[in-house]
Design a protein around this motif. Structure first.
Motif, PDB file in Angstrom:
ATOM      1  N   SER A   1      -2.198  -5.703   5.994  1.00 48.51           N
ATOM      2  CA  SER A   1      -1.745  -4.323   5.804  1.00 48.51           C
ATOM      3  C   SER A   1      -0.298  -4.094   6.246  1.00 48.51           C
ATOM      4  O   SER A   1       0.250  -3.019   6.009  1.00 48.51           O
ATOM      5  CB  SER A   1      -2.644  -3.351   6.577  1.00 48.51           C
ATOM      6  N   TRP A   2       0.306  -5.099   6.902  1.00 52.27           N
ATOM      7  CA  TRP A   2       1.669  -4.891   7.412  1.00 52.27           C
ATOM      8  C   TRP A   2       2.698  -5.829   6.794  1.00 52.27           C
ATOM      9  O   TRP A   2       3.899  -5.570   6.888  1.00 52.27           O
ATOM     10  CB  TRP A   2       1.701  -5.067   8.941  1.00 52.27           C
ATOM     11  N   VAL A   3       2.266  -6.938   6.223  1.00 58.54           N
ATOM     12  CA  VAL A   3       3.226  -7.943   5.751  1.00 58.54           C
ATOM     13  C   VAL A   3       3.016  -8.317   4.287  1.00 58.54           C
ATOM     14  O   VAL A   3       3.968  -8.345   3.486  1.00 58.54           O
ATOM     15  CB  VAL A   3       3.138  -9.229   6.625  1.00 58.54           C
ATOM     16  N   CYS A   4       1.778  -8.623   3.918  1.00 57.48           N
ATOM     17  CA  CYS A   4       1.506  -9.224   2.606  1.00 57.48           C
ATOM     18  C   CYS A   4       1.882  -8.295   1.448  1.00 57.48           C
ATOM     19  O   CYS A   4       1.552  -7.108   1.445  1.00 57.48           O
ATOM     20  CB  CYS A   4       0.018  -9.564   2.525  1.00 57.48           C
ATOM     21  N   GLY A   5       2.529  -8.861   0.448  1.00 54.78           N
ATOM     22  CA  GLY A   5       2.927  -8.089  -0.725  1.00 54.78           C
ATOM     23  C   GLY A   5       1.743  -7.620  -1.555  1.00 54.78           C
ATOM     24  O   GLY A   5       1.795  -6.554  -2.169  1.00 54.78           O
ATOM     25  N   CYS A   6       0.659  -8.418  -1.591  1.00 52.56           N
ATOM     26  CA  CYS A   6      -0.535  -8.010  -2.360  1.00 52.56           C
ATOM     27  C   CYS A   6      -1.124  -6.746  -1.740  1.00 52.56           C
ATOM     28  O   CYS A   6      -1.414  -5.765  -2.436  1.00 52.56           O
ATOM     29  CB  CYS A   6      -1.590  -9.113  -2.359  1.00 52.56           C
TER      30      CYS A   6
ATOM     31  N   ALA B   1       1.741   1.633  -4.501  1.00 52.25           N
ATOM     32  CA  ALA B   1       1.537   2.030  -5.902  1.00 52.25           C
ATOM     33  C   ALA B   1       0.054   2.161  -6.234  1.00 52.25           C
ATOM     34  O   ALA B   1      -0.334   2.955  -7.095  1.00 52.25           O
ATOM     35  CB  ALA B   1       2.195   1.001  -6.824  1.00 52.25           C
ATOM     36  N   GLY B   2      -0.784   1.356  -5.569  1.00 55.48           N
ATOM     37  CA  GLY B   2      -2.209   1.382  -5.894  1.00 55.48           C
ATOM     38  C   GLY B   2      -3.001   2.435  -5.139  1.00 55.48           C
ATOM     39  O   GLY B   2      -4.200   2.599  -5.369  1.00 55.48           O
TER      40      GLY B   2
ATOM     41  N   PRO C   1      -3.579   5.620  -5.262  1.00 58.99           N
ATOM     42  CA  PRO C   1      -4.490   6.582  -5.913  1.00 58.99           C
ATOM     43  C   PRO C   1      -5.830   5.987  -6.319  1.00 58.99           C
ATOM     44  O   PRO C   1      -6.756   6.723  -6.636  1.00 58.99           O
ATOM     45  CB  PRO C   1      -3.693   7.016  -7.159  1.00 58.99           C
ATOM     46  N   PHE C   2      -5.938   4.654  -6.333  1.00 58.06           N
ATOM     47  CA  PHE C   2      -7.179   4.031  -6.812  1.00 58.06           C
ATOM     48  C   PHE C   2      -8.065   3.524  -5.677  1.00 58.06           C
ATOM     49  O   PHE C   2      -9.084   2.886  -5.939  1.00 58.06           O
ATOM     50  CB  PHE C   2      -6.838   2.856  -7.738  1.00 58.06           C
ATOM     51  N   ARG C   3      -7.702   3.768  -4.426  1.00 60.81           N
ATOM     52  CA  ARG C   3      -8.418   3.122  -3.309  1.00 60.81           C
ATOM     53  C   ARG C   3      -9.904   3.485  -3.260  1.00 60.81           C
ATOM     54  O   ARG C   3     -10.733   2.704  -2.827  1.00 60.81           O
ATOM     55  CB  ARG C   3      -7.753   3.406  -1.974  1.00 60.81           C
ATOM     56  N   HIS C   4     -10.250   4.706  -3.736  1.00 57.85           N
ATOM     57  CA  HIS C   4     -11.643   5.149  -3.631  1.00 57.85           C
ATOM     58  C   HIS C   4     -12.578   4.439  -4.615  1.00 57.85           C
ATOM     59  O   HIS C   4     -13.782   4.631  -4.555  1.00 57.85           O
ATOM     60  CB  HIS C   4     -11.705   6.659  -3.889  1.00 57.85           C
ATOM     61  N   LEU C   5     -12.013   3.637  -5.542  1.00 54.61           N
ATOM     62  CA  LEU C   5     -12.847   3.026  -6.588  1.00 54.61           C
ATOM     63  C   LEU C   5     -13.531   1.739  -6.145  1.00 54.61           C
ATOM     64  O   LEU C   5     -14.247   1.110  -6.915  1.00 54.61           O
ATOM     65  CB  LEU C   5     -11.982   2.748  -7.829  1.00 54.61           C
ATOM     66  N   SER C   6     -13.320   1.323  -4.900  1.00 53.77           N
ATOM     67  CA  SER C   6     -13.967   0.100  -4.432  1.00 53.77           C
ATOM     68  C   SER C   6     -15.490   0.300  -4.391  1.00 53.77           C
ATOM     69  O   SER C   6     -15.970   1.388  -4.092  1.00 53.77           O
ATOM     70  CB  SER C   6     -13.458  -0.253  -3.032  1.00 53.77           C
ATOM     71  N   ASP C   7     -16.188  -0.765  -4.705  1.00 55.14           N
ATOM     72  CA  ASP C   7     -17.659  -0.713  -4.757  1.00 55.14           C
ATOM     73  C   ASP C   7     -18.229  -0.829  -3.345  1.00 55.14           C
ATOM     74  O   ASP C   7     -17.988  -1.804  -2.650  1.00 55.14           O
ATOM     75  CB  ASP C   7     -18.146  -1.882  -5.629  1.00 55.14           C
TER      76      ASP C   7
ATOM     77  N   LEU D   1     -10.131   0.417 -12.214  1.00 55.52           N
ATOM     78  CA  LEU D   1     -11.586   0.389 -12.408  1.00 55.52           C
ATOM     79  C   LEU D   1     -12.357   0.014 -11.140  1.00 55.52           C
ATOM     80  O   LEU D   1     -13.455   0.503 -10.908  1.00 55.52           O
ATOM     81  CB  LEU D   1     -11.948  -0.612 -13.522  1.00 55.52           C
ATOM     82  N   MET D   2     -11.791  -0.878 -10.349  1.00 53.40           N
ATOM     83  CA  MET D   2     -12.523  -1.362  -9.168  1.00 53.40           C
ATOM     84  C   MET D   2     -11.747  -1.206  -7.870  1.00 53.40           C
ATOM     85  O   MET D   2     -12.083  -1.821  -6.863  1.00 53.40           O
ATOM     86  CB  MET D   2     -12.886  -2.835  -9.365  1.00 53.40           C
ATOM     87  N   GLY D   3     -10.683  -0.419  -7.913  1.00 51.90           N
ATOM     88  CA  GLY D   3      -9.886  -0.229  -6.698  1.00 51.90           C
ATOM     89  C   GLY D   3      -8.833  -1.315  -6.549  1.00 51.90           C
ATOM     90  O   GLY D   3      -8.729  -2.230  -7.368  1.00 51.90           O
ATOM     91  N   THR D   4      -8.090  -1.209  -5.466  1.00 53.06           N
ATOM     92  CA  THR D   4      -6.864  -1.997  -5.362  1.00 53.06           C
ATOM     93  C   THR D   4      -6.994  -3.301  -4.583  1.00 53.06           C
ATOM     94  O   THR D   4      -6.037  -4.046  -4.488  1.00 53.06           O
ATOM     95  CB  THR D   4      -5.796  -1.150  -4.648  1.00 53.06           C
ATOM     96  N   ARG D   5      -8.147  -3.543  -4.018  1.00 52.90           N
ATOM     97  CA  ARG D   5      -8.237  -4.746  -3.181  1.00 52.90           C
ATOM     98  C   ARG D   5      -9.219  -5.755  -3.764  1.00 52.90           C
ATOM     99  O   ARG D   5      -9.868  -6.475  -3.010  1.00 52.90           O
ATOM    100  CB  ARG D   5      -8.646  -4.365  -1.763  1.00 52.90           C
ATOM    101  N   VAL D   6      -9.333  -5.811  -5.076  1.00 51.43           N
ATOM    102  CA  VAL D   6     -10.270  -6.760  -5.701  1.00 51.43           C
ATOM    103  C   VAL D   6      -9.919  -8.190  -5.292  1.00 51.43           C
ATOM    104  O   VAL D   6     -10.784  -8.966  -4.872  1.00 51.43           O
ATOM    105  CB  VAL D   6     -10.232  -6.613  -7.240  1.00 51.43           C
ATOM    106  N   TRP D   7      -8.649  -8.528  -5.373  1.00 54.21           N
ATOM    107  CA  TRP D   7      -8.224  -9.871  -4.990  1.00 54.21           C
ATOM    108  C   TRP D   7      -8.400 -10.090  -3.484  1.00 54.21           C
ATOM    109  O   TRP D   7      -8.975 -11.075  -3.049  1.00 54.21           O
ATOM    110  CB  TRP D   7      -6.768 -10.097  -5.408  1.00 54.21           C
TER     111      TRP D   7
END
Ligand code: SF4
Ligand code: SF4
Length: 356
Positions: free
Chosen positions: A162-167, A174-175, A177-183, A253-259
């Motif tokens: 949450s402090w360093v990684c670009g992903c 940018a992602g 607005p989609f955080r709530h879409l995680s399953d 569709l599935m939120g921003t932390r799929v990877w």
């Protein structure tokens, strides 16, 4: 209307509607074009950026800066979120974009100082190690194998995810607005526990194969072909398709932390250490009103509310310590902590029954 939480559910792009599917298709198509064609090269040359990867880095950085401004306008009233966002965007701008370009300008091989093995798997491949100066190699080794495990033990994996990684940085800017879409389902949790550790195992195995091939030299051509195929397959399946096409393409569709959740070997490695280390989210007893904000907005699909209602601290390998559950809790129930856990004599260690 004031920007807030509930307006999320009124926007078709943010509710898995037709527009979300279209946006997902556009993002996935962009990554397919980027990885598997040269269609962006003329655009890069015309804009003076040289090659498609520099153009991509530029677009990625712009998305993070713009997303960071958007995020700060909504959540900048939290000191933790303010500092975290400024740091992760600054790391992207300086270490992941500007510095590699400066290195190229001065004739050196570009290097991304904010990425480490096993996320950037090739940084511990012999070919990369042997072609870089000692200090850069030391940075990679010490970071991946010494500093990161120690930091994950004391601070949790949030220091990186949450402090360093670009992903994670793109996900949290940018992602956002989609955080709530995680399953949040148990089924998704079960899949996560298999897939993320499987990718970690594959990353370790691939690194061992590449090193074994380097050790035996050219004496075993069949093994050399196998090692080459492993590297190529990993780059295609994990690096391009999972981290890139699906990782960002599935934001709407599935939120921003799929990877990060299902595939990142770095998140898996640091998560194992975090699970037994100091980091946890503490819960104020009997304060939760079950509003569900924390679970709804957890980008890693953790059902934080169930822990809060059970008066159980959250100790989950998946938690990236973004802090949004604590920030959005209307009762101040949750707190991210990494102080040593001190148990009084006879006090039982509380472990959430369903926790890994
Ligand atoms: S549990 Fe809280 S801090 Fe952890 S990932 Fe979810 S929202 Fe972020
Ligand atoms: S946001 Fe706070 S009050 Fe609401 S469910 Fe979560 S812990 Fe409970």
């Amino acid at each position: 209307m004031q920007a807030g939480l509930l307006d999320t559910y009124r926007k078709p792009t943010l509710t898995r509607g037709a527009l979300a599917w279209a946006l997902s298709a556009v993002l996935s198509a962009f990554y397919l074009v980027l990885y598997f064609t040269e269609a962006l090269t003329p655009v890069a040359r015309a804009t003076g950026l040289g090659d498609k990867w520099t153009l991509y880095g530029f677009l990625y950085t712009v998305a993070m800066v713009a997303g960071g401004v958007y995020f700060l306008r909504r959540h900048g009233n939290s000191r933790y979120e303010r500092i975290r966002t400024i740091v992760v965007v600054a790391v992207q701008v300086v270490l992941a974009f500007a510095l590699p370009i400066v290195m190229k300008v001065f004739g050196a091989r570009e290097y991304y100082f904010s990425y480490f093995w096993p996320l950037k798997i090739e940084y511990l491949y012999p070919s990369v190690i042997l072609s870089h100066p000692f200090l850069i190699v030391a940075w990679s080794f010490v970071g991946s194998l010494v500093a990161f495990p120690v930091l994950a033990w004391f601070l949790g994996k949030r220091f990186y995810c949450s402090w360093v990684c670009g992903c994670g940085g793109l996900a949290n800017t940018a992602g956002e607005p989609f955080r709530h879409l995680s399953d949040k389902s148990e089924a998704a949790w079960k899949v996560e526990k298999v897939s993320v550790y499987l990718v970690l195992a594959i990353a370790v195995a691939a690194t061992v194969v590449v090193w074994a091939n380097w050790a035996v030299g050219s004496r075993h051509p069949a093994f050399a072909s196998f090692a080459f195929a492993v590297q190529k397959w990993y780059g295609f399946a994990i690096g391009a398709m999972f981290a890139g096409v699906l990782g960002v393409g599935l934001y709407p569709l599935m939120g921003t932390r799929v990877w990060c959740r299902f595939g990142c070997p770095m998140a898996a490695m640091l998560g194992i250490i975090q699970r037994f280390g100091r980091f946890r989210i503490t819960v104020k007893k009997d304060m939760c009103i079950a509003c569900g904000n924390c679970s709804t907005y957890c980008e890693m699909g953790i059902d934080v509310r169930s822990y809060a209602m059970a008066n159980q601290d959250v100790r989950r390998a998946a938690c990236v310590g973004c802090g949004m559950c604590a920030h959005l809790c209307p009762r101040g129930v949750l707190k991210l902590e990494n102080r040593p856990v001190r148990l009084k004599a006879g006090q039982p260690i509380r472990v959430y029954a369903a926790g890994p």
